[in-house]
Design a protein around this motif. Structure first.
Motif, PDB file in Angstrom:
ATOM      1  N   GLU A  77      52.455  31.409  -5.253  1.00  0.00           N
ATOM      2  CA  GLU A  77      52.744  32.742  -4.770  1.00  0.00           C
ATOM      3  C   GLU A  77      51.847  33.758  -5.440  1.00  0.00           C
ATOM      4  O   GLU A  77      51.493  33.620  -6.597  1.00  0.00           O
ATOM      5  N   GLY A  78      51.544  34.779  -4.728  1.00  0.00           N
ATOM      6  CA  GLY A  78      50.756  35.850  -5.326  1.00  0.00           C
ATOM      7  C   GLY A  78      51.621  37.066  -5.558  1.00  0.00           C
ATOM      8  O   GLY A  78      52.833  36.946  -5.645  1.00  0.00           O
ATOM      9  N   PRO A  79      51.011  38.202  -5.623  1.00  0.00           N
ATOM     10  CA  PRO A  79      49.562  38.375  -5.567  1.00  0.00           C
ATOM     11  C   PRO A  79      48.888  38.006  -6.888  1.00  0.00           C
ATOM     12  O   PRO A  79      49.515  38.014  -7.925  1.00  0.00           O
ATOM     13  N   VAL A  80      47.622  37.668  -6.766  1.00  0.00           N
ATOM     14  CA  VAL A  80      46.817  37.344  -7.937  1.00  0.00           C
ATOM     15  C   VAL A  80      45.775  38.440  -8.111  1.00  0.00           C
ATOM     16  O   VAL A  80      45.101  38.808  -7.147  1.00  0.00           O
ATOM     17  N   THR A  81      45.680  38.955  -9.299  1.00  0.00           N
ATOM     18  CA  THR A  81      44.684  39.975  -9.618  1.00  0.00           C
ATOM     19  C   THR A  81      43.811  39.472 -10.755  1.00  0.00           C
ATOM     20  O   THR A  81      44.330  39.081 -11.802  1.00  0.00           O
ATOM     21  N   LEU A  82      42.509  39.465 -10.516  1.00  0.00           N
ATOM     22  CA  LEU A  82      41.572  38.987 -11.517  1.00  0.00           C
ATOM     23  C   LEU A  82      40.440  39.986 -11.707  1.00  0.00           C
ATOM     24  O   LEU A  82      40.115  40.737 -10.781  1.00  0.00           O
ATOM     25  N   SER A  83      39.854  39.930 -12.854  1.00  0.00           N
ATOM     26  CA  SER A  83      38.645  40.710 -13.098  1.00  0.00           C
ATOM     27  C   SER A  83      37.443  39.950 -12.557  1.00  0.00           C
ATOM     28  O   SER A  83      37.457  38.713 -12.473  1.00  0.00           O
ATOM     29  N   ALA A 135      35.964  36.228 -13.393  1.00  0.00           N
ATOM     30  CA  ALA A 135      37.022  35.375 -13.938  1.00  0.00           C
ATOM     31  C   ALA A 135      37.106  34.079 -13.147  1.00  0.00           C
ATOM     32  O   ALA A 135      36.582  33.962 -12.036  1.00  0.00           O
ATOM     33  N   PHE A 136      37.794  33.096 -13.740  1.00  0.00           N
ATOM     34  CA  PHE A 136      37.996  31.804 -13.094  1.00  0.00           C
ATOM     35  C   PHE A 136      39.250  31.867 -12.228  1.00  0.00           C
ATOM     36  O   PHE A 136      40.273  32.414 -12.618  1.00  0.00           O
ATOM     37  N   LEU A 137      39.138  31.302 -11.029  1.00  0.00           N
ATOM     38  CA  LEU A 137      40.247  31.330 -10.078  1.00  0.00           C
ATOM     39  C   LEU A 137      40.786  29.929  -9.829  1.00  0.00           C
ATOM     40  O   LEU A 137      40.006  28.989  -9.615  1.00  0.00           O
ATOM     41  N   THR A 138      42.104  29.822  -9.852  1.00  0.00           N
ATOM     42  CA  THR A 138      42.781  28.620  -9.356  1.00  0.00           C
ATOM     43  C   THR A 138      43.948  29.064  -8.503  1.00  0.00           C
ATOM     44  O   THR A 138      44.761  29.885  -8.933  1.00  0.00           O
ATOM     45  N   ILE A 139      44.034  28.535  -7.299  1.00  0.00           N
ATOM     46  CA  ILE A 139      45.203  28.737  -6.449  1.00  0.00           C
ATOM     47  C   ILE A 139      45.749  27.355  -6.142  1.00  0.00           C
ATOM     48  O   ILE A 139      45.068  26.536  -5.529  1.00  0.00           O
ATOM     49  N   ASN A 140      46.976  27.115  -6.574  1.00  0.00           N
ATOM     50  CA  ASN A 140      47.562  25.791  -6.399  1.00  0.00           C
ATOM     51  C   ASN A 140      48.101  25.577  -4.994  1.00  0.00           C
ATOM     52  O   ASN A 140      48.641  26.499  -4.368  1.00  0.00           O
ATOM     53  N   CYS A 141      47.950  24.352  -4.527  1.00  0.00           N
ATOM     54  CA  CYS A 141      48.464  23.966  -3.216  1.00  0.00           C
ATOM     55  C   CYS A 141      48.920  22.520  -3.273  1.00  0.00           C
ATOM     56  O   CYS A 141      48.169  21.653  -3.722  1.00  0.00           O
ATOM     57  N   THR A 142      50.148  22.276  -2.845  1.00  0.00           N
ATOM     58  CA  THR A 142      50.640  20.906  -2.711  1.00  0.00           C
ATOM     59  C   THR A 142      51.174  20.731  -1.304  1.00  0.00           C
ATOM     60  O   THR A 142      51.522  21.703  -0.633  1.00  0.00           O
ATOM     61  N   TYR A 143      51.234  19.498  -0.877  1.00  0.00           N
ATOM     62  CA  TYR A 143      51.639  19.263   0.498  1.00  0.00           C
ATOM     63  C   TYR A 143      52.603  18.088   0.598  1.00  0.00           C
ATOM     64  O   TYR A 143      52.681  17.245  -0.300  1.00  0.00           O
ATOM     65  N   THR A 144      53.292  18.065   1.710  1.00  0.00           N
ATOM     66  CA  THR A 144      54.134  16.938   2.106  1.00  0.00           C
ATOM     67  C   THR A 144      53.751  16.594   3.531  1.00  0.00           C
ATOM     68  O   THR A 144      53.692  17.480   4.386  1.00  0.00           O
ATOM     69  N   ALA A 145      53.437  15.335   3.748  1.00  0.00           N
ATOM     70  CA  ALA A 145      53.004  14.949   5.090  1.00  0.00           C
ATOM     71  C   ALA A 145      53.489  13.540   5.405  1.00  0.00           C
ATOM     72  O   ALA A 145      53.519  12.673   4.526  1.00  0.00           O
ATOM     73  N   GLY A 179      50.475  27.116   4.465  1.00  0.00           N
ATOM     74  CA  GLY A 179      51.231  27.661   3.366  1.00  0.00           C
ATOM     75  C   GLY A 179      51.457  29.143   3.601  1.00  0.00           C
ATOM     76  O   GLY A 179      51.006  29.708   4.593  1.00  0.00           O
ATOM     77  N   THR A 180      52.155  29.776   2.698  1.00  0.00           N
ATOM     78  CA  THR A 180      52.536  31.178   2.873  1.00  0.00           C
ATOM     79  C   THR A 180      51.419  32.154   2.529  1.00  0.00           C
ATOM     80  O   THR A 180      51.555  33.343   2.762  1.00  0.00           O
ATOM     81  N   GLY A 181      50.316  31.651   2.019  1.00  0.00           N
ATOM     82  CA  GLY A 181      49.198  32.535   1.707  1.00  0.00           C
ATOM     83  C   GLY A 181      49.294  33.106   0.302  1.00  0.00           C
ATOM     84  O   GLY A 181      50.385  33.365  -0.205  1.00  0.00           O
ATOM     85  N   THR A 182      48.153  33.274  -0.311  1.00  0.00           N
ATOM     86  CA  THR A 182      48.070  33.879  -1.646  1.00  0.00           C
ATOM     87  C   THR A 182      47.072  35.016  -1.590  1.00  0.00           C
ATOM     88  O   THR A 182      45.906  34.804  -1.246  1.00  0.00           O
ATOM     89  N   SER A 183      47.555  36.201  -1.912  1.00  0.00           N
ATOM     90  CA  SER A 183      46.685  37.366  -1.895  1.00  0.00           C
ATOM     91  C   SER A 183      45.914  37.454  -3.205  1.00  0.00           C
ATOM     92  O   SER A 183      46.501  37.398  -4.284  1.00  0.00           O
ATOM     93  N   LEU A 184      44.615  37.590  -3.100  1.00  0.00           N
ATOM     94  CA  LEU A 184      43.750  37.713  -4.277  1.00  0.00           C
ATOM     95  C   LEU A 184      43.069  39.075  -4.269  1.00  0.00           C
ATOM     96  O   LEU A 184      42.476  39.464  -3.260  1.00  0.00           O
ATOM     97  N   THR A 185      43.171  39.770  -5.364  1.00  0.00           N
ATOM     98  CA  THR A 185      42.443  41.023  -5.558  1.00  0.00           C
ATOM     99  C   THR A 185      41.562  40.879  -6.775  1.00  0.00           C
ATOM    100  O   THR A 185      42.043  40.521  -7.858  1.00  0.00           O
ATOM    101  N   VAL A 186      40.278  41.126  -6.600  1.00  0.00           N
ATOM    102  CA  VAL A 186      39.331  41.063  -7.715  1.00  0.00           C
ATOM    103  C   VAL A 186      38.893  42.483  -8.033  1.00  0.00           C
ATOM    104  O   VAL A 186      38.397  43.200  -7.156  1.00  0.00           O
ATOM    105  N   ILE A 187      39.079  42.865  -9.273  1.00  0.00           N
ATOM    106  CA  ILE A 187      38.719  44.223  -9.675  1.00  0.00           C
ATOM    107  C   ILE A 187      37.421  44.220 -10.480  1.00  0.00           C
ATOM    108  O   ILE A 187      37.160  43.285 -11.236  1.00  0.00           O
ATOM    109  N   PRO A 188      36.609  45.252 -10.284  1.00  0.00           N
ATOM    110  CA  PRO A 188      35.304  45.296 -10.959  1.00  0.00           C
ATOM    111  C   PRO A 188      35.465  45.403 -12.477  1.00  0.00           C
ATOM    112  O   PRO A 188      36.451  45.919 -12.977  1.00  0.00           O
TER     113      PRO A 188
END
Lengths: 111, 118
Positions: free
Chosen positions: A8-14, A17-27, A102-111
């Protein structure tokens, strides 16, 4: 059933920075896995994909590896830019071209 | 790559009226198209599968008479929201698969249509 769970987000990074967004699935079968990106006011754009276990999808500095043992497809980028600000969707596709998102993860990168 | 367009991109209508949204595959033919609905800060939910030459297939919980789908040609599918109400306000996205080779398809998404019902 088939489903995708993503961080879940939102994710805010400078910037840089290093980004990881986790995702798992069931199929129930053997899915293909995708990451899509949605910029404000726009539709979805394919970012990367992997069609079988241990495949690594990559594009624009983003990477994700299809891990069958952990049923995961985590998205990573070593150095994010302001232009990467968007919503990221993890998805799986079984046969018949039907996608599960998935439900989506909002990413905001700030300068 | 292939392109899928949608028209209009934004529409505002009054409660009780009907609205038609078009989805076109611009440089490929699609016997199947998909319609999704996206609520704010939520994921895309598949509403229905549009089939050229036959009836659309609706997902559970989606009202067929409310959301009329017509796959008019191999490049056009339309979604008509009938007797729209404020709760129908949403972002509607279509997609179409383009065959690459054999059983391999690439899915292309339209830019979406923002519907606001007042």
């Amino acid at each position: 059933g088939n489903s995708v769970t993503q961080m879940e987000g939102p994710v805010t990074l400078s910037e840089e920075a290093f980004l990881t967004i986790n995702c798992t699935y069931t199929a129930t079968g053997y899915p293909s896995l995708f990451w899509y990106v949605q910029y404000p006011g726009e539709g979805l754009q394919l970012l990367l994909k992997a069609t079988k276990a241990d495949d690594k999808g990559s594009n624009k500095g983003f990477e994700a590896t299809y891990r069958k043992e952990t049923t995961s497809f985590h998205l990573e980028k070593g150095s994010v830019q302001v232009s990467d600000s968007a919503v990221y969707f993890c998805a799986l596709r079984l046969t018949g071209n039907q996608f599960y998102f998935g439900t989506g993860t909002s990413l905001t990168v700030i300068p | 790559g292939a392109v899928v367009s949608q028209h209009p991109s934004r529409v505002i209508c009054k409660s009780g009226t009907s609205v038609k949204i078009e989805c076109r595959s611009l440089d490929f033919q699609a016997t199947t198209m998909f319609w999704y609905r996206q609520f704010p800060k939520q994921s895309l939910m598949l509403m229905a599968t549009s089939n050229e030459g036959s009836k659309a297939t609706y997902e559970q919980g989606v009202e067929k008479d409310k959301f009329l789908i017509n796959h008019a040609s191999l490049t056009l599918s339309t979604l008509t929201v009938t007797s729209a109400h404020p709760e129908d306000s949403s972002f509607y996205i279509c997609s179409a698969p383009d065959r690459l080779a054999g059983d391999l398809y690439e899915q292309y998404f339209g830019p979406g249509t923002r519907l606001t019902v007042t």
